[in-house]
Design an enzyme around this catalytic site. Sequence first.
Site, PDB file in Angstrom:
ATOM      1  N   GLY A   8     -41.620 -31.434 -30.572  1.00  0.00           N
ATOM      2  CA  GLY A   8     -41.921 -31.022 -31.950  1.00  0.00           C
ATOM      3  C   GLY A   8     -42.013 -32.227 -32.876  1.00  0.00           C
ATOM      4  N   GLY A  11     -43.831 -32.070 -36.385  1.00  0.00           N
ATOM      5  CA  GLY A  11     -43.319 -31.173 -37.423  1.00  0.00           C
ATOM      6  C   GLY A  11     -42.640 -31.907 -38.575  1.00  0.00           C
ATOM      7  N   ILE A  34     -45.696 -33.625 -28.490  1.00  0.00           N
ATOM      8  CA  ILE A  34     -46.556 -32.922 -29.441  1.00  0.00           C
ATOM      9  C   ILE A  34     -47.275 -31.820 -28.692  1.00  0.00           C
ATOM     10  CG2 ILE A  34     -48.752 -33.299 -30.683  1.00  0.00           C
ATOM     11  CD1 ILE A  34     -47.332 -36.024 -31.449  1.00  0.00           C
ATOM     12  N   TYR A 143     -35.986 -15.004 -36.420  1.00  0.00           N
ATOM     13  CA  TYR A 143     -35.633 -16.432 -36.388  1.00  0.00           C
ATOM     14  C   TYR A 143     -34.108 -16.587 -36.356  1.00  0.00           C
ATOM     15  CZ  TYR A 143     -35.265 -21.231 -38.347  1.00  0.00           C
ATOM     16  OH  TYR A 143     -34.969 -22.548 -38.584  1.00  0.00           O
ATOM     17  N   LYS A 147     -31.611 -18.125 -33.533  1.00  0.00           N
ATOM     18  CA  LYS A 147     -30.749 -19.272 -33.832  1.00  0.00           C
ATOM     19  C   LYS A 147     -29.285 -18.969 -33.464  1.00  0.00           C
ATOM     20  CE  LYS A 147     -33.641 -22.337 -34.753  1.00  0.00           C
ATOM     21  NZ  LYS A 147     -33.721 -23.520 -33.895  1.00  0.00           N
TER      22      LYS A 147
HETATM   23  C1  AKB Z   1     -36.844 -21.581 -42.994  1.00  0.00           C
HETATM   24  O1  AKB Z   1     -36.977 -21.400 -44.218  1.00  0.00           O
HETATM   25  O2  AKB Z   1     -37.158 -20.740 -42.144  1.00  0.00           O
HETATM   26  C2  AKB Z   1     -36.231 -22.875 -42.530  1.00  0.00           C
HETATM   27  C3  AKB Z   1     -34.759 -22.771 -42.316  1.00  0.00           C
HETATM   28  C4  AKB Z   1     -33.852 -22.600 -43.465  1.00  0.00           C
HETATM   29  O3  AKB Z   1     -34.306 -22.852 -41.207  1.00  0.00           O
HETATM   30  N1  AKB Z   1     -36.525 -23.913 -43.467  1.00  0.00           N
END
Ligand code: AKB
Length: 320
Positions: A8, A11, A34, A143, A147
Amino acid sequence: MSKILVIGSAGQIGSELTLLLREMYGGSNVVAGIRKTKPSDKLSETGPCEVVDALDTDGLASVVNKYKIDTIINMAAILSATGEKNPMLAWDVNMNGLINVLEIAREHRMKQVLVPSSIAVFGPSTPVDNTPQETVLKPTTMYGVTKVAGELLGDYYVKRYGLDVRGLRYPGIISHETLPGGGTTDYAVAIYYEAVKNNRYTCFVKEDTRLPMMYMPDCLKATIDLMQADFSKLRHHCDFNVGAMSFSAEELAASVKKQMPGFEISYEPDSRQDIADSWPNSVDDSAAREEWGWQPEYDLDAMTADMLRAIKEKHDKGLI
Ligand code: AKB
């Protein structure tokens, strides 16, 4: 000497981290991984660049073998807003990519793996102010789910295999080299670009939306400090809260106005508001301070001054 692969590298964080690591350890010792994006001239001129997709185990293994990689930093991730548009993609990249990285690191008995986490691990039932290190982790975004699972998976590899895996919960990261993409905190970067280009900005979260944020130099410092910390002194591994500053969108706009009095802002919240509302206002990072000496340097006004200076420079050169 470590042989580092940054997955990454094109990024927002990866691009600056790769260049900094090359300054520290020598260009040839840091491989920029990349996937699709063409590497910037800076990246391709300062060290090796390879196409690396963490989902392609054979491709990953061949780069690891070619450069005798012993440290992987996995910056590849689908962030919160894009993840809500395409949850399956977020799961695939963030989870399957991660387990491939951990497995290859285990098989090769690597020295270290760095796996970033995020304030997205928290959810609406987490205490919002000074959010503790140990608290409720019930995120409402894909997300965030990936995580939390990623933190647990990293900790599992530490305990089960003795692999050195580390990670920190990045807040919103603000920078002027490479634009962020697909995140909820992206407004805190866009505001500076729009201020310089148009002297006004329409913000996609409400004025009283307050989130933990960090300027890129502090983000790089936190990442390197954690990588260099003595493993035997770490009680946590993949889930360090790291704070730097916390401000509302309105306070951010006021900071811009101090330097650009004619700047105007309006607010048109969209679906990202719900995501922002599920995250904390600020975090308690005393574990990071105690275990590896974390100490941020930038506050809001110092960051604003530096962001506006750098973006005006790009603007004057016709680069934006
Ligand atoms: C997002 O906004 O998804 C990221 C994060 C806070 O992990 N910048």
